[in-house]
Design a protein around this motif. Sequence first.
Motif, PDB file in Angstrom:
ATOM      1  N   GLY A  13      -0.181  -3.851 -11.650  1.00  0.00           N
ATOM      2  CA  GLY A  13      -0.078  -3.990 -13.047  1.00  0.00           C
ATOM      3  C   GLY A  13       1.405  -4.092 -13.542  1.00  0.00           C
ATOM      4  N   SER A  17       3.779  -1.232 -19.187  1.00  0.00           N
ATOM      5  CA  SER A  17       3.521   0.167 -18.620  1.00  0.00           C
ATOM      6  C   SER A  17       4.029   0.306 -17.183  1.00  0.00           C
ATOM      7  CB  SER A  17       2.161   0.543 -18.632  1.00  0.00           C
ATOM      8  OG  SER A  17       1.667   0.205 -20.134  1.00  0.00           O
ATOM      9  N   GLY A  18       3.715  -0.903 -16.316  1.00  0.00           N
ATOM     10  CA  GLY A  18       3.903  -0.830 -15.130  1.00  0.00           C
ATOM     11  C   GLY A  18       5.237  -0.862 -14.669  1.00  0.00           C
ATOM     12  N   LEU A  35       2.063  -4.893  -7.873  1.00  0.00           N
ATOM     13  CA  LEU A  35       0.968  -6.057  -7.754  1.00  0.00           C
ATOM     14  C   LEU A  35       0.586  -6.585  -8.931  1.00  0.00           C
ATOM     15  CD1 LEU A  35      -0.896  -4.367  -4.438  1.00  0.00           C
ATOM     16  CD2 LEU A  35       0.906  -6.059  -4.683  1.00  0.00           C
ATOM     17  N   ASP A  36       0.458  -7.717  -9.138  1.00  0.00           N
ATOM     18  CA  ASP A  36      -0.017  -8.089 -10.306  1.00  0.00           C
ATOM     19  C   ASP A  36      -0.829  -9.483 -10.267  1.00  0.00           C
ATOM     20  OD1 ASP A  36       0.818  -7.751 -13.689  1.00  0.00           O
ATOM     21  OD2 ASP A  36      -0.110  -9.489 -13.371  1.00  0.00           O
ATOM     22  N   THR A  44       0.169 -11.300 -19.861  1.00  0.00           N
ATOM     23  CA  THR A  44      -0.742 -10.759 -20.860  1.00  0.00           C
ATOM     24  C   THR A  44      -0.409 -11.276 -22.239  1.00  0.00           C
ATOM     25  OG1 THR A  44      -0.937  -8.632 -19.494  1.00  0.00           O
ATOM     26  CG2 THR A  44      -1.840  -8.520 -21.734  1.00  0.00           C
ATOM     27  N   LEU A  52       1.017 -13.814 -33.206  1.00  0.00           N
ATOM     28  CA  LEU A  52       1.159 -12.650 -32.977  1.00  0.00           C
ATOM     29  C   LEU A  52       2.537 -12.205 -33.144  1.00  0.00           C
ATOM     30  CD1 LEU A  52      -0.668 -10.045 -32.477  1.00  0.00           C
ATOM     31  CD2 LEU A  52      -0.293 -10.294 -30.099  1.00  0.00           C
ATOM     32  N   LEU A  54       4.487  -8.110 -33.197  1.00  0.00           N
ATOM     33  CA  LEU A  54       4.495  -6.507 -33.092  1.00  0.00           C
ATOM     34  C   LEU A  54       4.251  -6.230 -34.406  1.00  0.00           C
ATOM     35  CD1 LEU A  54       7.070  -5.472 -30.483  1.00  0.00           C
ATOM     36  CD2 LEU A  54       4.771  -6.268 -30.239  1.00  0.00           C
ATOM     37  N   THR A  56       4.781  -2.918 -34.340  1.00  0.00           N
ATOM     38  CA  THR A  56       5.793  -1.722 -34.281  1.00  0.00           C
ATOM     39  C   THR A  56       7.209  -2.472 -34.348  1.00  0.00           C
ATOM     40  OG1 THR A  56       5.388  -2.089 -31.786  1.00  0.00           O
ATOM     41  CG2 THR A  56       4.035  -0.582 -32.912  1.00  0.00           C
ATOM     42  N   GLY A 130      -3.654  -2.030 -18.008  1.00  0.00           N
ATOM     43  CA  GLY A 130      -3.780  -2.322 -19.395  1.00  0.00           C
ATOM     44  C   GLY A 130      -5.091  -1.891 -20.025  1.00  0.00           C
ATOM     45  N   ASP A 132      -6.438  -2.904 -22.479  1.00  0.00           N
ATOM     46  CA  ASP A 132      -7.106  -4.169 -23.271  1.00  0.00           C
ATOM     47  C   ASP A 132      -7.488  -5.023 -22.225  1.00  0.00           C
ATOM     48  OD1 ASP A 132      -6.082  -2.785 -25.590  1.00  0.00           O
ATOM     49  OD2 ASP A 132      -4.054  -3.760 -25.399  1.00  0.00           O
ATOM     50  N   ARG A 133      -7.987  -4.391 -20.923  1.00  0.00           N
ATOM     51  CA  ARG A 133      -8.422  -5.479 -19.973  1.00  0.00           C
ATOM     52  C   ARG A 133      -9.587  -6.280 -20.377  1.00  0.00           C
ATOM     53  NH1 ARG A 133     -10.082  -4.224 -14.368  1.00  0.00           N
ATOM     54  NH2 ARG A 133      -9.645  -5.942 -12.864  1.00  0.00           N
ATOM     55  N   SER A 357       4.874   3.967 -30.445  1.00  0.00           N
ATOM     56  CA  SER A 357       4.451   2.461 -29.769  1.00  0.00           C
ATOM     57  C   SER A 357       3.978   2.521 -28.394  1.00  0.00           C
ATOM     58  CB  SER A 357       5.943   1.565 -29.880  1.00  0.00           C
ATOM     59  OG  SER A 357       6.708   1.760 -28.853  1.00  0.00           O
TER      60      SER A 357
HETATM   61  C1  LIG Z   1      -3.261  -7.913 -30.198  1.00  0.00           C
HETATM   62  C2  LIG Z   1      -2.564  -6.824 -29.682  1.00  0.00           C
HETATM   63  C3  LIG Z   1      -1.430  -6.493 -30.253  1.00  0.00           C
HETATM   64  C4  LIG Z   1      -0.502  -5.263 -29.916  1.00  0.00           C
HETATM   65  N1  LIG Z   1       0.516  -5.055 -30.706  1.00  0.00           N
HETATM   66  C5  LIG Z   1       1.088  -3.861 -30.223  1.00  0.00           C
HETATM   67  C6  LIG Z   1       2.385  -3.719 -30.995  1.00  0.00           C
HETATM   68  O1  LIG Z   1       2.633  -4.219 -32.028  1.00  0.00           O
HETATM   69  N2  LIG Z   1       3.090  -2.619 -30.681  1.00  0.00           N
HETATM   70  C7  LIG Z   1       2.762  -1.930 -29.376  1.00  0.00           C
HETATM   71  O2  LIG Z   1       3.414  -1.055 -29.274  1.00  0.00           O
HETATM   72  N3  LIG Z   1       1.796  -2.077 -28.730  1.00  0.00           N
HETATM   73  C8  LIG Z   1       0.648  -3.300 -29.174  1.00  0.00           C
HETATM   74  N4  LIG Z   1      -0.235  -3.532 -28.363  1.00  0.00           N
HETATM   75  C9  LIG Z   1      -0.729  -2.537 -27.352  1.00  0.00           C
HETATM   76  C10 LIG Z   1      -0.105  -2.670 -25.866  1.00  0.00           C
HETATM   77  O3  LIG Z   1       1.539  -2.736 -26.205  1.00  0.00           O
HETATM   78  C11 LIG Z   1      -0.112  -3.839 -25.209  1.00  0.00           C
HETATM   79  O4  LIG Z   1      -1.562  -3.948 -24.965  1.00  0.00           O
HETATM   80  C12 LIG Z   1       0.366  -4.083 -23.751  1.00  0.00           C
HETATM   81  O5  LIG Z   1       0.132  -5.360 -23.258  1.00  0.00           O
HETATM   82  C13 LIG Z   1       0.109  -3.056 -22.789  1.00  0.00           C
HETATM   83  O6  LIG Z   1       0.802  -3.074 -21.812  1.00  0.00           O
HETATM   84  P1  LIG Z   1       0.247  -2.564 -20.449  1.00  0.00           P
HETATM   85  O7  LIG Z   1       1.201  -3.009 -19.320  1.00  0.00           O
HETATM   86  O8  LIG Z   1      -0.251  -1.329 -20.447  1.00  0.00           O
HETATM   87  O9  LIG Z   1      -0.766  -3.770 -19.983  1.00  0.00           O
HETATM   88  P2  LIG Z   1      -0.842  -5.075 -20.037  1.00  0.00           P
HETATM   89  O10 LIG Z   1       0.178  -5.834 -20.722  1.00  0.00           O
HETATM   90  O11 LIG Z   1      -2.249  -5.635 -20.175  1.00  0.00           O
HETATM   91  O12 LIG Z   1      -0.403  -5.365 -18.380  1.00  0.00           O
HETATM   92  C14 LIG Z   1      -1.285  -4.916 -17.270  1.00  0.00           C
HETATM   93  C15 LIG Z   1      -1.112  -5.820 -16.259  1.00  0.00           C
HETATM   94  O13 LIG Z   1      -1.955  -5.605 -15.139  1.00  0.00           O
HETATM   95  C16 LIG Z   1      -2.359  -6.868 -14.490  1.00  0.00           C
HETATM   96  N5  LIG Z   1      -3.672  -6.681 -13.879  1.00  0.00           N
HETATM   97  C17 LIG Z   1      -4.821  -6.165 -14.274  1.00  0.00           C
HETATM   98  N6  LIG Z   1      -5.824  -6.026 -13.561  1.00  0.00           N
HETATM   99  C18 LIG Z   1      -5.145  -6.341 -12.576  1.00  0.00           C
HETATM  100  C19 LIG Z   1      -5.855  -6.245 -11.044  1.00  0.00           C
HETATM  101  N7  LIG Z   1      -7.057  -6.022 -10.848  1.00  0.00           N
HETATM  102  N8  LIG Z   1      -4.845  -6.446 -10.015  1.00  0.00           N
HETATM  103  C20 LIG Z   1      -3.664  -7.058 -10.469  1.00  0.00           C
HETATM  104  N9  LIG Z   1      -3.224  -6.820 -11.478  1.00  0.00           N
HETATM  105  C21 LIG Z   1      -3.891  -6.556 -12.546  1.00  0.00           C
HETATM  106  C22 LIG Z   1      -2.284  -7.899 -15.436  1.00  0.00           C
HETATM  107  O14 LIG Z   1      -2.244  -9.260 -15.113  1.00  0.00           O
HETATM  108  C23 LIG Z   1      -1.190  -7.637 -16.531  1.00  0.00           C
HETATM  109  O15 LIG Z   1      -0.020  -8.156 -16.205  1.00  0.00           O
HETATM  110  C24 LIG Z   1      -1.034  -4.590 -28.826  1.00  0.00           C
HETATM  111  C25 LIG Z   1      -2.182  -4.882 -28.158  1.00  0.00           C
HETATM  112  C26 LIG Z   1      -2.897  -6.110 -28.381  1.00  0.00           C
HETATM  113  C27 LIG Z   1      -4.259  -6.427 -27.765  1.00  0.00           C
END
Ligand SMILES: Cc1cc2nc3c(=O)[nH]c(=O)nc-3n(C[C@H](O)[C@H](O)[C@H](O)COP(=O)(O)OP(=O)(O)OC[C@H]3O[C@@H](n4cnc5c(N)ncnc54)[C@H](O)[C@@H]3O)c2cc1C
Length: 376
Positions: A13, A17-18, A35-36, A44, A52, A54, A56, A130, A132-133, A357
């Motif tokens: 990912g 975060s990644g 790997l993504d 995402t 949308l 933020l 935050t 994530g 929110d997957r 955040s």
């Molecule tokens: C509607 C919404 C609004 C939000 N607003 C805010 C905000 O205002 N402020 C804040 O701080 N946070 C907010 N968030 C929370 C958070 O910041 C987000 O969810 C953010 O996208 C999380 O980042 P992440 O890297 O953890 O996950 P993601 O952004 O989901 O990234 C995960 C990555 O993993 C990859 N991946 C998944 N499964 C696999 C697999 N099997 N193999 C390879 N790759 C894979 C995906 O393609 C993706 O690129 C919000 C969330 C949502 C849903």
Amino acid sequence: MERSNPEKAVIIGAGLSGLSVAYQLVRRGISPLLLDQGVSVGDTWRSRHPQLSLNTHRSVSHMPGFTYPDKTPAFPRRDDVVRHLGDFARKHEFRVRNGVEVVSVAQDGVFSVQTMEETVFARNVIVATGRDRRPVEPAIDGFDTFSGQKNHSSAFGEATDYAGKRVLVIGGGNSGFDIVNHLARVPGTRIWLSVRSGSAILPKRFNGLAVHRFSPLMNIFPAVLSDLAINLIQRMAFGNVSELGLPMATSGAATRLLNEQIAIPVDDGAIRSIKEGKTMVVSPVSRIDGKYVKLRDGTLIEPDIIISATGYSAGLESLLGGLGVVDAVGNPVRRGNGSGSSIPGLFFAGMTPGLVSYFHNAGKEGRDIARVISAR
Ligand SMILES: Cc1cc2nc3c(=O)[nH]c(=O)nc-3n(C[C@H](O)[C@H](O)[C@H](O)COP(=O)(O)OP(=O)(O)OC[C@H]3O[C@@H](n4cnc5c(N)ncnc54)[C@H](O)[C@@H]3O)c2cc1C
């Protein structure tokens, strides 16, 4: 890469975060492989609805050491975030392989990360896929019989497509309020907001001030003090929300966020639309039968569209199922409150929301994970 010569660290990912973990690993001289499955960094966010922005503030919602360009709004829009993540990844020239879906992870001395095409061997694996997957639909009797349109909040789309429609939003949490904030601006839409339990609500702005700017301060206070501050701000901004039909919260918002990982709903027009009667707060749904939705208080309503704002799970069963680090609903079982798991070398990033955040939390997790990996 051969089993005998594994990668030091593979990150699954390349979202915020990644990328935060990658940044900290590189600072310690480790070049991780990311790997993504997405076509490009930021996918995402690109897939989220176009209205949308933020909740935050931008001052605490950026990648480490990398701020937004001047003139970015206080609450960056979806496309600002997409650009920010892409620019960050390009600047640091991380080893990101896009279009690579990881299907499973196994461990036998080293980790075998199985993609659709190959096996990548690694000494450390960071799961940053994530929180929110996978969208979670509500468990309501007859939900599948609904004859109108059903959308999960993750597939909200264009707010203007809801013009003139009767919309039932199920869930009064962060996503439910986000949806109502947008629908409130659409002409001719009638909205029911079905709420099961109470929660504190924070205004996005109060007297022109971006309330979230103060979150780092609240993060220093003990949670009970932050609970009081949030209640006070809510009271000053909206008055007594129980008079609007919203249930009273049974625990403080900051405490709930810490203990149950439930984010705080943010108002940006929803409360005014409730006060003006465009949105009606209703009781939980008890069953659905064709075009009729029966509420717990016996009322029957006939929405054209139901939006399930009922949250997400990390959906990690198939990816990590064999390792015993995933609970019954697909969320990671972490060691304590940290990013580690019961398996040395296997980490989770981005699975815990915080008062400040996700970006802020991811920065801290990145530092913690990189410290442990560089010592292994
Ligand atoms: C509607 C919404 C609004 C939000 N607003 C805010 C905000 O205002 N402020 C804040 O701080 N946070 C907010 N968030 C929370 C958070 O910041 C987000 O969810 C953010 O996208 C999380 O980042 P992440 O890297 O953890 O996950 P993601 O952004 O989901 O990234 C995960 C990555 O993993 C990859 N991946 C998944 N499964 C696999 C697999 N099997 N193999 C390879 N790759 C894979 C995906 O393609 C993706 O690129 C919000 C969330 C949502 C849903």
